[in-house]
Design a protein around this motif. Structure first.
Motif, PDB file in Angstrom:
ATOM      1  N   LYS A 205       0.872  -1.132  -0.391  1.00 11.69           N
ATOM      2  CA  LYS A 205      -0.238  -0.292   0.549  1.00 11.69           C
ATOM      3  C   LYS A 205       0.907   1.286  -0.175  1.00 11.69           C
ATOM      4  O   LYS A 205       1.258   1.621   0.899  1.00 11.69           O
ATOM      5  CB  LYS A 205      -1.170  -0.364   1.276  1.00 11.69           C
ATOM      6  CG  LYS A 205      -1.880   1.525   1.847  1.00 11.69           C
ATOM      7  CD  LYS A 205      -2.854   1.008   2.485  1.00 11.69           C
ATOM      8  CE  LYS A 205      -2.253   0.796   3.585  1.00 11.69           C
ATOM      9  NZ  LYS A 205      -3.771   0.914   4.965  1.00 11.69           N
ATOM     10  N   ARG A 206       0.858   2.156  -0.710  1.00 13.06           N
ATOM     11  CA  ARG A 206       1.799   3.173  -1.017  1.00 13.06           C
ATOM     12  C   ARG A 206       0.949   4.458   0.116  1.00 13.06           C
ATOM     13  O   ARG A 206       1.511   5.587   0.555  1.00 13.06           O
ATOM     14  CB  ARG A 206       1.673   4.197  -2.434  1.00 13.06           C
ATOM     15  CG  ARG A 206       1.887   3.051  -3.914  1.00 13.06           C
ATOM     16  CD  ARG A 206       3.426   3.311  -3.658  1.00 13.06           C
ATOM     17  NE  ARG A 206       4.206   1.913  -4.357  1.00 13.06           N
ATOM     18  CZ  ARG A 206       4.581   1.452  -5.551  1.00 13.06           C
ATOM     19  NH1 ARG A 206       4.408   2.655  -6.491  1.00 13.06           N
ATOM     20  NH2 ARG A 206       4.710   0.769  -6.377  1.00 13.06           N
ATOM     21  N   ASP A 207      -0.163   4.472   0.409  1.00  8.63           N
ATOM     22  CA  ASP A 207      -1.047   5.373   1.221  1.00  8.63           C
ATOM     23  C   ASP A 207      -0.332   4.925   2.298  1.00  8.63           C
ATOM     24  O   ASP A 207       0.143   3.665   2.982  1.00  8.63           O
ATOM     25  CB  ASP A 207      -2.864   4.827   1.412  1.00  8.63           C
ATOM     26  CG  ASP A 207      -3.535   5.964   0.966  1.00  8.63           C
ATOM     27  OD1 ASP A 207      -3.230   6.922   0.120  1.00  8.63           O
ATOM     28  OD2 ASP A 207      -4.356   5.785   1.441  1.00  8.63           O
TER      29      ASP A 207
ATOM     30  N   ASP B 252       5.759  10.517   1.798  1.00  8.93           N
ATOM     31  CA  ASP B 252       5.591  11.122   0.460  1.00  8.93           C
ATOM     32  C   ASP B 252       7.310  10.742  -0.344  1.00  8.93           C
ATOM     33  O   ASP B 252       7.028  10.216  -1.718  1.00  8.93           O
ATOM     34  CB  ASP B 252       5.630  12.883   0.358  1.00  8.93           C
ATOM     35  CG  ASP B 252       4.134  12.402   0.434  1.00  8.93           C
ATOM     36  OD1 ASP B 252       3.381  11.649   0.342  1.00  8.93           O
ATOM     37  OD2 ASP B 252       3.778  13.671   0.659  1.00  8.93           O
TER      38      ASP B 252
ATOM     39  N   ARG C 209      -7.457  -4.220  -1.071  1.00 13.00           N
ATOM     40  CA  ARG C 209      -8.045  -3.257  -1.721  1.00 13.00           C
ATOM     41  C   ARG C 209      -8.847  -3.794  -3.127  1.00 13.00           C
ATOM     42  O   ARG C 209      -8.651  -2.779  -4.109  1.00 13.00           O
ATOM     43  CB  ARG C 209      -6.036  -2.642  -2.128  1.00 13.00           C
ATOM     44  CG  ARG C 209      -6.210  -1.653  -1.074  1.00 13.00           C
ATOM     45  CD  ARG C 209      -4.369  -1.137  -1.360  1.00 13.00           C
ATOM     46  NE  ARG C 209      -3.717  -1.726  -0.917  1.00 13.00           N
ATOM     47  CZ  ARG C 209      -2.719  -2.479  -1.944  1.00 13.00           C
ATOM     48  NH1 ARG C 209      -2.967  -1.860  -3.283  1.00 13.00           N
ATOM     49  NH2 ARG C 209      -1.832  -3.705  -1.391  1.00 13.00           N
TER      50      ARG C 209
END
Ligand code: IPE
Ligand code: IPE
Ligand code: MG
Length: 242
Positions: free
Chosen positions: A107-109, A113, A148
């Protein structure tokens, strides 16, 4: 694929997945902070990529940070994130030299950043390499991945891209982070723990499992060959009869 390795004919698994465990205990044994173990673990990753490629493995997927690992101390999590920062940048040149394509699953979330940016850069810079396909699971959890995928599929149903009747195992596989790679043939877990800790629950359905007491920073080419030897002794039946 069959290969002769030191005079021994071995069937090489196409896709090997590894739960790289035992960095903390490796450091503790040496009375050092846990993050020294993680730094040493990063060296073992580079070594294992080279060894896997030399042995003829096509896909290598490693578990580097789970969605549950955020429970660790701020100090440890920060240390691991800093190792990722260095690894993601340094890997570009090395991967291109070794013709290795690097992809990150998970998961990038929730990731900082700048790490997401570094992941995108590394993936972009190595996307045309045709040697080993190396997948690193960062902020990865199997249940999160399936959740997801279910959300993405439900969205497409709502938008009438397909109907509920069109949902098949293949369609689900195609919505996972591993959509473009085959399922692992062999799973290795180091450090003696006998569990999968939320790693690739869908994809490991028919993989062979190999457990070793070796702590991840000590994992070397002989250890990888030993795992492949074990794999060669297994008879894969996939539910059928032989
Ligand atoms: C694996 O080593 C690396 C990560 C989970 C990030 P550990 O840090 O879990 O090492 P042990 O299990 O405490 O020895
Ligand atoms: C699994 O190891 C996660 C990674 C190797 C990244 P853990 O050390 O987090 O797993 P548990 O807590 O022993 O199940
Ligand atoms: Mg552990």
């Amino acid at each position: 694929m069959e290969r002769e390795i030191n005079g021994e004919l071995l069937n090489i698994p196409t896709h090997v997945a590894i739960i790289m465990d035992g960095n903390g205990r490796w450091a503790k044994k040496r009375l050092m902070p846990r993050n020294v173990g993680h730094a040493e673990g990063a060296k073992a990753i580079e070594r294992t990529c080279r060894n896997a490629d030399e042995l003829g493995i096509k896909y290598l997927t490693v578990y580097a940070f789970s969605t549950e690992n955020w429970k660790r101390s701020v100090e440890e999590v920060t240390g691991i994130m800093n190792i990722f920062r260095k690894y993601l940048v340094d890997s570009i040149e090395r991967s291109n030299r070794e013709n290795m394509r690097v992809c990150v699953i998970g998961k990038r979330d929730g990731l900082p950043d700048d790490i997401v940016e570094k992941i995108n850069n590394l993936e972009e810079a190595t996307k045309n390499n045709t040697g080993l396909r190396f997948n690193v699971a960062i902020n990865y959890g199997g249940r999160d991945e399936i959740t997801r995928a279910v959300k993405a599929i439900a969205d497409k149903c709502n938008n009438n891209e397909f109907s509920v009747e069109d949902i098949t195992e293949e369609l689900i596989s195609n919505h996972l982070d591993t959509w473009d790679i085959p399922d692992p043939d062999l799973l290795i877990r180091t450090s003696g723990e006998l569990r999968t800790s939320n790693f690739l629950p869908w994809q490991l359905a028919y993989s062979e499992f190999y457990f070793t007491d070796i702590l991840w920073p000590d994992f070397d080419k002989d250890a990888l060959i030993e795992a492949i030897r074990y794999y060669n002794k297994r008879e894969r039946r996939f539910g059928g009869v032989r």
